[in-house]
Design a protein around this motif. Structure first.
Motif, mmCIF file in Angstrom:
data_model
loop_
_atom_site.group_PDB
_atom_site.id
_atom_site.type_symbol
_atom_site.label_atom_id
_atom_site.label_comp_id
_atom_site.label_asym_id
_atom_site.label_seq_id
_atom_site.Cartn_x
_atom_site.Cartn_y
_atom_site.Cartn_z
ATOM 1 N N LEU A 153 -4.272 8.483 67.411
ATOM 2 C CA LEU A 153 -2.942 8.365 68.004
ATOM 3 C C LEU A 153 -1.927 7.844 66.983
ATOM 4 N N LEU A 154 -2.344 6.899 66.155
ATOM 5 C CA LEU A 154 -1.448 6.375 65.127
ATOM 6 C C LEU A 154 -1.098 7.456 64.108
ATOM 7 N N LEU A 155 -2.110 8.210 63.675
ATOM 8 C CA LEU A 155 -1.854 9.285 62.712
ATOM 9 C C LEU A 155 -0.933 10.346 63.314
ATOM 10 N N ASP A 156 -1.156 10.674 64.565
ATOM 11 C CA ASP A 156 -0.343 11.688 65.227
ATOM 12 C C ASP A 156 1.121 11.242 65.305
ATOM 13 N N GLY A 157 1.339 9.958 65.609
ATOM 14 C CA GLY A 157 2.705 9.443 65.674
ATOM 15 C C GLY A 157 3.393 9.473 64.320
ATOM 16 N N ILE A 158 2.657 9.157 63.262
ATOM 17 C CA ILE A 158 3.232 9.164 61.913
ATOM 18 C C ILE A 158 3.608 10.582 61.494
ATOM 19 N N VAL A 159 2.721 11.533 61.750
ATOM 20 C CA VAL A 159 2.983 12.921 61.349
ATOM 21 C C VAL A 159 4.125 13.511 62.166
ATOM 22 N N ASP A 160 4.252 13.111 63.429
ATOM 23 C CA ASP A 160 5.372 13.601 64.243
ATOM 24 C C ASP A 160 6.718 13.201 63.634
ATOM 25 N N GLU A 161 6.773 12.044 62.991
ATOM 26 C CA GLU A 161 8.012 11.627 62.335
ATOM 27 C C GLU A 161 8.337 12.555 61.165
ATOM 28 N N TYR A 162 7.323 13.031 60.470
ATOM 29 C CA TYR A 162 7.553 13.995 59.392
ATOM 30 C C TYR A 162 8.093 15.310 59.963
ATOM 31 N N LEU A 163 7.569 15.707 61.116
ATOM 32 C CA LEU A 163 8.071 16.929 61.744
ATOM 33 C C LEU A 163 9.539 16.785 62.136
ATOM 34 N N GLU A 164 9.896 15.610 62.644
ATOM 35 C CA GLU A 164 11.298 15.368 62.986
ATOM 36 C C GLU A 164 12.176 15.436 61.741
ATOM 37 N N LEU A 165 11.651 14.937 60.627
ATOM 38 C CA LEU A 165 12.403 15.001 59.376
ATOM 39 C C LEU A 165 12.618 16.446 58.941
ATOM 40 N N THR A 166 11.600 17.291 59.075
ATOM 41 C CA THR A 166 11.765 18.700 58.691
ATOM 42 C C THR A 166 12.765 19.399 59.603
ATOM 43 N N ASP A 167 12.818 19.011 60.883
ATOM 44 C CA ASP A 167 13.826 19.584 61.779
ATOM 45 C C ASP A 167 15.237 19.205 61.314
ATOM 46 N N GLN A 168 15.415 17.948 60.912
ATOM 47 C CA GLN A 168 16.715 17.515 60.413
ATOM 48 C C GLN A 168 17.076 18.271 59.132
ATOM 49 N N MET A 169 16.098 18.443 58.241
ATOM 50 C CA MET A 169 16.355 19.163 56.995
ATOM 51 C C MET A 169 16.705 20.618 57.270
ATOM 52 N N ASN A 170 16.070 21.203 58.283
ATOM 53 C CA ASN A 170 16.379 22.590 58.642
ATOM 54 C C ASN A 170 17.836 22.721 59.089
#
Length: 332
Positions: A153-170
């Motif tokens: 669950l901790l790893l999933d939460g951390i990686v989700d933040e990276y996904l949010e960052l890629t959405d912002q970059m897009n």
């Protein structure tokens, strides 16, 4: 629970779940360490901004390897996974959202995963950890399924933040495309370089995590159940997506920079063409006025009462004829 040993003491939060209890109990560090020896008990201890003294009792109790302890306090630690006797040690970089102005600042989540315990330590607050703490208060299901599931669950939460960052970059890349083809904007090149730097940084940061998750999902380990590894595969897919997005951004920004430079060159050429046309139109006028501005005593037509108007007519004819010639040749 929070305890303050000194002015730099960590914020230590402990959860203990026993049997099929509906809720995990918060307790002190000593009670949590003692519960690890009890049967059918699962423990999570989180240390926020710890110092050496905070980890001493935990390391002594659980025989945590000294190299792993050294990595917890190292500022040069990168993503890694190390199996030790009695526990698995992982370092997972996470985005430090407490410093939004400095995107390139990351916080390492240091995790010690054992048979029935999970010890985590980080130098700054992480949303993934805070969310997990909130889950533990509402229900003990996440840790009842095992400390390895809580680790997922901790790893999933951390990686989700990276996904949010890629959405912002897009969104930023899309905005750059509009600026490139809009009015001339000298800040576009700076924005492109900044985004390219961000994409390259993201790719370097996420690549080691992909290798770690590849190991966690495909290699059997005594502290990871088969069910948890299935969930970790989903996290691996997300990490793979983040890496692919970072590579796509890099290629798109490379193309955007080439397009921007081409447009700038075209605009420069248009300006040069205009200046050349103006110079060409003015040239015969300068010749005429310069010739009749000389100091010779005898000039053709100088004594003609209509000489001035003839000169003006020649200038006007020259100024209007040249643009017509340019247009007939489709130079403009």
């Amino acid at each position: 629970m929070t305890q303050d040993a000194d002015t730099q003491s960590a914020e230590i939060t402990c959860f203990v779940a026993t049997g099929d209890a509906a809720f995990a109990k918060t307790c002190g560090l000593d009670e949590a360490l003692a519960a690890i020896d009890q049967p059918d008990t699962r423990v999570w201890i989180n240390l926020l901004a710890p110092n050496q003294s905070d980890l001493i009792p935990i390391a002594q109790k659980l025989n945590l390897h000294e190299l792993a302890i050294e990595d917890v306090f190292s500022t040069q630690s990168h993503a890694k996974i190390e199996p030790y006797t009695g526990h698995l040690f992982c370092v997972i970089p996470a985005l430090n959202l407490t410093t939004p102005d400095d995107l390139f600042d990351v916080v390492n989540l240091n995790a010690f995963l054992g048979r029935n315990y999970l010890i985590t330590a980080e130098r700054a607050a992480l949303p993934a950890v805070d969310s997990a703490k909130a889950w533990m208060v509402r229900s003990s299901e996440s840790i009842r399924r095992g400390p390895d599931f809580l680790f997922y669950l901790l790893l999933d939460g951390i990686v989700d933040e990276y996904l949010e960052l890629t959405d912002q970059m897009n969104d930023q890349v899309d905005g750059l495309e509009e600026r490139i083809f809009g009015k001339s904007d000298n800040s576009v090149s700076e924005a492109i370089f900044e985004l390219r730097h961000k994409a390259a940084w993201l790719r370097r940061l996420i690549s080691p995590q992909r290798e770690i998750l590849n190991i966690l999902t495909n290699r059997p380990h005594e502290f990871l159940s088969g069910d948890t590894q299935l969930y970790l595969r989903d996290v691996y897919d997300h990490v793979q997506r983040v890496r692919e997005n970072s590579e796509i951004f890099h290629d798109l920004l490379q193309g955007a920079m080439e397009t921007y430079l081409t447009l700038v060159a075209n605009r420069t050429n248009d300006v040069m063409k205009l200046l050349a046309a103006v110079g060409t139109v003015v040239l015969p006028i300068n010749v005429i006025t310069g010739l009749y501005g000389t100091n010779f005593e005898v000039l053709p037509g100088a004594n003609n009462p209509y000489g001035f108007w003839i000169l003006c007519s020649a200038i006007i004819l020259s100024a209007t004829t040249m643009p017509l010639v340019f247009r007939a040749r489709k130079w403009f």
